[in-house]
Design an enzyme around this catalytic site. Structure first.
Site, PDB file in Angstrom:
ATOM      1  N   SER A  17       4.750   2.633   7.757  1.00  0.00           N
ATOM      2  CA  SER A  17       4.402   1.457   6.961  1.00  0.00           C
ATOM      3  C   SER A  17       5.568   1.013   6.080  1.00  0.00           C
ATOM      4  CB  SER A  17       3.199   1.759   6.060  1.00  0.00           C
ATOM      5  OG  SER A  17       2.032   1.901   6.834  1.00  0.00           O
ATOM      6  N   HIS A  68       0.819  -1.220   0.000  1.00  0.00           N
ATOM      7  CA  HIS A  68       0.000   0.000   0.000  1.00  0.00           C
ATOM      8  C   HIS A  68       0.852   1.268   0.000  1.00  0.00           C
ATOM      9  CE1 HIS A  68       0.429  -0.289   4.520  1.00  0.00           C
ATOM     10  NE2 HIS A  68       0.459   1.026   4.408  1.00  0.00           N
ATOM     11  N   ASP A 116       0.069  -7.655   1.424  1.00  0.00           N
ATOM     12  CA  ASP A 116       0.515  -6.270   1.586  1.00  0.00           C
ATOM     13  C   ASP A 116       2.040  -6.168   1.625  1.00  0.00           C
ATOM     14  OD1 ASP A 116       0.137  -3.539   1.747  1.00  0.00           O
ATOM     15  OD2 ASP A 116      -0.006  -3.524   3.935  1.00  0.00           O
TER      16      ASP A 116
END
Length: 490
Positions: free
Chosen positions: A350, A235, A268
């Protein structure tokens, strides 16, 4: 103190005079002391009388200047001392008005040179000066001046006492600014400390900036090869998959453009390749299967564009089913079997590494829980989630080798019930059908793991690798054994 307890204030009196000012002390000095007959003992040889005693006025020799016109000043052999005439034994000065002669004769001026014994003698042929007559009305004027001098002396004494107190405090005070700087720390940080982990990991953690036609974003990543292969979240870079620019910012401030090697939206995970770099420091991958709840961990990344940020905490929980990712957020397409940690993780973290206290990567920071997300940008509340490195390692390896990772599947669609995960649909020829499972069956255990909802089953399946065999327990206590499949994604 209340107002009733305050003493009544008296109106100011001009030229107010203390009870003793201009009376016994000042009057005796103004008239001049009587001197003794020749050959009488000299009473100025010290004495044990204390200042303020009725027979020896205190401060003799410290006469205020206002008395200079009426009587010569009397210097003291030891200024400020109550004892006169040195430290040797002697008689005390007779009190004024006692009728006893002054030891230096009538009208004698003090100040003759003392002998070695402390006695005072007059020079040969000394003639004392005559005493001038006392002017009329002088007492009131002198008394008023004496009061003024005493008042000023009180203020001066208070000021001198304050300055002396301040000087004494300043001279005895200790200040941190006066202490020398400590020696530079040259020893290595203790092994297993957060400082040690940060020193090892920071050179291998990068900031990732993505610019697309619709906007820009940023995240983190870590270097797995010296030629610039970097692991991050899908992402973080998925916006550039359809066209966009990716820039990597290294710890030393250098930058490089990058391209996508491969990505897996279901887990992910993504791998990018930095261009034109070599000799980069790489991370060491650990074993997430060895993690224990309560174990210390460190998160490193670029929260809110603050690159190189280090936070620490513990493993709060393991095998936590979490939905994460971009467009597939809150769907079973991106359910993770996550490590939960209280190390601060924020937007921008992230893709960065979660590291054990040996400096080994045990997870990829991917998601946070934020109850206030609807009111604004999400922030850490001490509940963060990372993809276990054991699961990520397999996906990363497949991306590096083939560019197309495989997703582990059971071949079913499930929904949550009170008992567990109910199978709503079977994929023809899939692992579930081969194992004998049917629509309507409710799965309550997957291997040794209890299944309480559908997301738990999805996370449990994705924690395995294609080809793994697992025993499945149903709500009617039946058990089946299934061999998991792999489906190519990306």
């Amino acid at each position: 103190m209340t107002e009733s307890n305050q003493p009544a204030q008296q109106p100011d009196q001009p030229h107010s005079v203390p009870p003793t000012a201009g009376q016994t002390d000042s009057g005796a000095r103004e008239q001049g002391p009587q001197l003794p007959e020749p050959g009488q003992p000299d009473p100025l040889q010290g004495g044990s009388g204390q200042a303020g005693a009725h027979h020896a006025p205190a401060g003799l020799g410290d006469v205020p200047t206002s008395f200079s016109s009426a009587q010569p000043q009397v210097p003291s052999p030891d200024a400020g001392q109550a004892q006169l005439g040195g430290s040797g034994p002697g008689q005390q000065l007779p009190p004024p008005g006692s009728g006893q002669p002054h030891p230096l004769g009538p009208g004698a001026q003090f100040g003759a040179e003392p002998t070695a014994t402390g006695q005072y003698y007059l020079p040969p042929g000394y003639q004392p000066p005559p005493v001038p007559p006392r002017p009329k009305g002088r007492g009131r004027v002198v008394a008023g001046v004496a009061a003024l001098v005493l008042a000023v002396g009180g203020v001066s004494g208070g000021l001198g006492g304050y300055l002396g107190y301040t000087f004494a405090n300043e001279s005895s005070a200790v200040s941190s600014l006066d202490t020398p700087r400590p020696a530079s720390q040259t020893s290595n940080s203790p092994a297993g400390s957060v400082e040690d982990v940060a020193n090892k990991m920071l050179p291998s953690v990068v900031q990732i900036q993505v610019v697309t036609r619709t906007g820009a974003g940023e995240g983190s990543g870590f270097i797995i090869s010296s030629n610039g292969q970097i692991v991050t979240n899908n992402h973080v870079i998925e916006g550039a998959a359809a066209g966009g620019d990716i820039k990597v910012v290294f710890q030393d401030g250098k930058t490089a453009s990058a391209k996508i090697l491969g990505r897996d939206p279901s887990s992910d995970i993504a791998v990018i390749q930095a261009d034109g770099v070599s000799g980069l420091p790489i991370v060491q991958l650990g074993n997430s299967g060895d993690l224990k709840i309560g174990q210390g961990v460190v998160a490193i990344g670029s929260p809110f564009e603050l690159s190189g940020t280090v936070t620490s905490g513990i493993v709060s929980s393991l095998n936590r089913p979490v939905s994460a990712g971009g467009d597939a957020r809150n769907s079973q397409a991106t359910v993770l079997n996550a490590i939960q940690t209280d190390a601060a993780i924020n937007p921008g973290n992230s893709g960065g590494p979660l590291v054990n206290m040996s400096g080994q990567v045990v997870g990829i920071n991917s998601a946070i829980y934020s109850p206030n997300q609807s009111a604004g940008q999400a922030g850490s509340v001490g509940i963060g989630f990372a993809i276990p490195i054991d699961q990520a390692r397999r996906t990363v390896d497949e991306i590096v080798k083939t560019g197309k990772p495989k997703q582990t599947v059971l071949g079913v669609k499930v929904e949550s019930t009170e008992q567990g995960a109910k199978i709503s649909e079977i994929t023809p020829g899939g692992a579930a059908e081969k194992a004998g499972l049917k629509a309507g069956d409710v799965i309550t255990k997957f291997g040794d793991r209890r299944i309480d909802e559908s997301d738990t089953l999805v996370a449990a399946v994705r924690s395995k690798a294609p080809g793994d065999k697992v025993t499945i327990t149903l709500s009617d206590n039946r058990t089946v054994e299934a061999t998991l499949d792999g489906v190519e994604v990306g």
